[in-house]
Design a protein around this motif. Structure first.
Motif, PDB file in Angstrom:
ATOM      1  N   CYS A 140      81.019   4.543  -0.679  1.00  0.00           N
ATOM      2  CA  CYS A 140      79.806   3.993  -1.281  1.00  0.00           C
ATOM      3  C   CYS A 140      80.147   2.776  -2.144  1.00  0.00           C
ATOM      4  CB  CYS A 140      79.108   5.058  -2.124  1.00  0.00           C
ATOM      5  SG  CYS A 140      80.155   5.714  -3.430  1.00  0.00           S
ATOM      6  N   MET A 141      79.127   2.138  -2.690  1.00  0.00           N
ATOM      7  CA  MET A 141      79.331   1.007  -3.575  1.00  0.00           C
ATOM      8  C   MET A 141      79.983   1.466  -4.882  1.00  0.00           C
ATOM      9  SD  MET A 141      78.289  -1.617  -1.904  1.00  0.00           S
ATOM     10  CE  MET A 141      78.088  -2.902  -3.150  1.00  0.00           C
ATOM     11  N   TYR A 142      80.826   0.633  -5.423  1.00  0.00           N
ATOM     12  CA  TYR A 142      81.494   0.965  -6.679  1.00  0.00           C
ATOM     13  C   TYR A 142      81.639  -0.293  -7.533  1.00  0.00           C
ATOM     14  CZ  TYR A 142      85.329  -0.354  -3.526  1.00  0.00           C
ATOM     15  OH  TYR A 142      86.116  -0.985  -2.610  1.00  0.00           O
ATOM     16  N   GLU A 143      82.148  -0.103  -8.743  1.00  0.00           N
ATOM     17  CA  GLU A 143      82.205  -1.190  -9.714  1.00  0.00           C
ATOM     18  C   GLU A 143      83.632  -1.359 -10.232  1.00  0.00           C
ATOM     19  OE1 GLU A 143      78.828  -0.954 -12.589  1.00  0.00           O
ATOM     20  OE2 GLU A 143      78.419   0.914 -11.509  1.00  0.00           O
ATOM     21  N   PHE A 144      83.825  -2.363 -11.113  1.00  0.00           N
ATOM     22  CA  PHE A 144      85.151  -2.581 -11.689  1.00  0.00           C
ATOM     23  C   PHE A 144      85.034  -2.935 -13.166  1.00  0.00           C
ATOM     24  CE2 PHE A 144      83.950  -6.955 -10.853  1.00  0.00           C
ATOM     25  CZ  PHE A 144      84.542  -7.681 -11.892  1.00  0.00           C
ATOM     26  N   SER A 162      86.614  -5.500  -2.332  1.00  0.00           N
ATOM     27  CA  SER A 162      85.161  -5.652  -2.354  1.00  0.00           C
ATOM     28  C   SER A 162      84.512  -4.535  -1.546  1.00  0.00           C
ATOM     29  CB  SER A 162      84.760  -7.007  -1.775  1.00  0.00           C
ATOM     30  OG  SER A 162      83.363  -7.098  -1.650  1.00  0.00           O
ATOM     31  N   PRO A 163      83.528  -3.820  -2.115  1.00  0.00           N
ATOM     32  CA  PRO A 163      82.927  -2.682  -1.417  1.00  0.00           C
ATOM     33  C   PRO A 163      81.925  -3.074  -0.340  1.00  0.00           C
ATOM     34  CG  PRO A 163      81.883  -2.983  -3.536  1.00  0.00           C
ATOM     35  CD  PRO A 163      83.006  -3.971  -3.492  1.00  0.00           C
ATOM     36  N   PHE A 197      85.783   2.017 -10.229  1.00  0.00           N
ATOM     37  CA  PHE A 197      85.181   3.310 -10.524  1.00  0.00           C
ATOM     38  C   PHE A 197      83.813   3.434  -9.852  1.00  0.00           C
ATOM     39  CE2 PHE A 197      83.646   0.418 -13.774  1.00  0.00           C
ATOM     40  CZ  PHE A 197      82.303   0.748 -13.911  1.00  0.00           C
ATOM     41  N   GLU A 198      83.380   4.660  -9.740  1.00  0.00           N
ATOM     42  CA  GLU A 198      82.011   4.934  -9.298  1.00  0.00           C
ATOM     43  C   GLU A 198      81.325   5.755 -10.376  1.00  0.00           C
ATOM     44  OE1 GLU A 198      81.672   7.345  -5.819  1.00  0.00           O
ATOM     45  OE2 GLU A 198      83.439   8.540  -6.282  1.00  0.00           O
ATOM     46  N   VAL A 252      83.898   7.542 -12.917  1.00  0.00           N
ATOM     47  CA  VAL A 252      85.023   8.210 -12.273  1.00  0.00           C
ATOM     48  C   VAL A 252      85.926   7.130 -11.680  1.00  0.00           C
ATOM     49  CG1 VAL A 252      85.750   9.853 -10.506  1.00  0.00           C
ATOM     50  CG2 VAL A 252      83.597  10.214 -11.751  1.00  0.00           C
ATOM     51  N   ILE A 253      87.067   6.905 -12.336  1.00  0.00           N
ATOM     52  CA  ILE A 253      88.001   5.871 -11.882  1.00  0.00           C
ATOM     53  C   ILE A 253      88.825   6.410 -10.717  1.00  0.00           C
ATOM     54  CG2 ILE A 253      89.975   4.447 -12.550  1.00  0.00           C
ATOM     55  CD1 ILE A 253      88.912   4.502 -15.407  1.00  0.00           C
ATOM     56  N   PHE A 254      88.843   5.670  -9.614  1.00  0.00           N
ATOM     57  CA  PHE A 254      89.600   6.126  -8.451  1.00  0.00           C
ATOM     58  C   PHE A 254      90.812   5.244  -8.163  1.00  0.00           C
ATOM     59  CE2 PHE A 254      86.223   3.349  -6.840  1.00  0.00           C
ATOM     60  CZ  PHE A 254      86.931   2.460  -6.036  1.00  0.00           C
ATOM     61  N   GLU A 255      90.889   4.052  -8.792  1.00  0.00           N
ATOM     62  CA  GLU A 255      92.047   3.192  -8.559  1.00  0.00           C
ATOM     63  C   GLU A 255      92.251   2.262  -9.756  1.00  0.00           C
ATOM     64  OE1 GLU A 255      93.493   1.231  -4.602  1.00  0.00           O
ATOM     65  OE2 GLU A 255      92.168  -0.221  -5.563  1.00  0.00           O
TER      66      GLU A 255
END
Length: 204
Positions: free
Chosen positions: A171-175, A34-35, A93-94, A111-114
């Motif tokens: 920063c905040m990100y999404e899934f 959770s961000p 991603f962000e 931009v997927i980071f994980e």
């Protein structure tokens, strides 16, 4: 930004165990990643001797997880007379905005980071329902095996989540949750046996 990929141990479940086990795994990862600040909620599983923590009072997240599981169940591929399989990928991603065409057109990309990748085998073999000792022992063996595999997946989640997090943006990100009909070719059948929990540890 490079994408960090976590490949979780393969999970084999009976049909009636799939939804609850996947809810446990996905909500655990979403809680850990959770961000922002969240309220925790402990959930006791009905089909397993487990309790997990999820984000409380987030109906949108709950619906997205449940919808993804339903899509996953519809996407399963037949691999045997009573065996189905599929793959779930949870991506974080962000959003990145850039300008193209001499700066005149604004373009936004994810931009997927994980990514967390879980391969699941669904076993539709009927379980013995009689009360004789052999049937009772077989039902317990199947239950212990499923719980051991779920425990192995969760242990890997905690192990990976406790590793370096340099790739996670501040920063905040999404899934998003994506399902595919077949397993990735990068892992072969031997991986399934390598990831199975030791039977002597099932009661721990």
């Amino acid at each position: 930004m490079n994408c960090k990929e976590h490949i979780l141990p393969e999970l084999e479940l009976a049909t009636g165990q799939v939804r609850e086990a996947l809810q446990c795994i996905l909500h655990t990862i979403l809680f850990i990643r959770s961000p922002g600040p969240v309220t925790p909620q402990d959930i006791d599983l009905e089909g397993f001797d487990f309790t997990y923590t999820r984000i409380a009072n987030e109906m949108k997240i709950e619906k997205r997880v449940d919808d993804a599981i339903e899509s996953f169940l519809r996407s399963l591929s037949q691999i045997g007379p009573e065996l189905l399989n599929g793959c779930l990928t949870l991506s974080f991603f962000e959003r990145s905005a850039s300008r193209q065409l001499f700066g005149l057109v604004k373009h936004e990309e994810r931009v997927i980071f994980e990514q967390w990748i879980l391969r699941v085998v669904v076993n539709n073999t009927p379980r013995p329902i009689s009360n004789d000792s052999a049937a009772v022992i077989e039902r317990q063996r199947l239950q212990d095996t499923a719980e051991g595999m779920l425990r192995s997946v969760l242990q890997k989640v905690f192990e990976n989540a406790g590793g370096p997090i340099d790739h996670v943006p501040p920063c905040m990100y999404e899934f998003e949750i994506h399902c595919s009909k077949r397993m990735d070719d990068r892992e072969n059948a031997a991986t399934r046996f390598a990831n199975m929990p030791s039977l002597i540890n099932l009661g721990n």
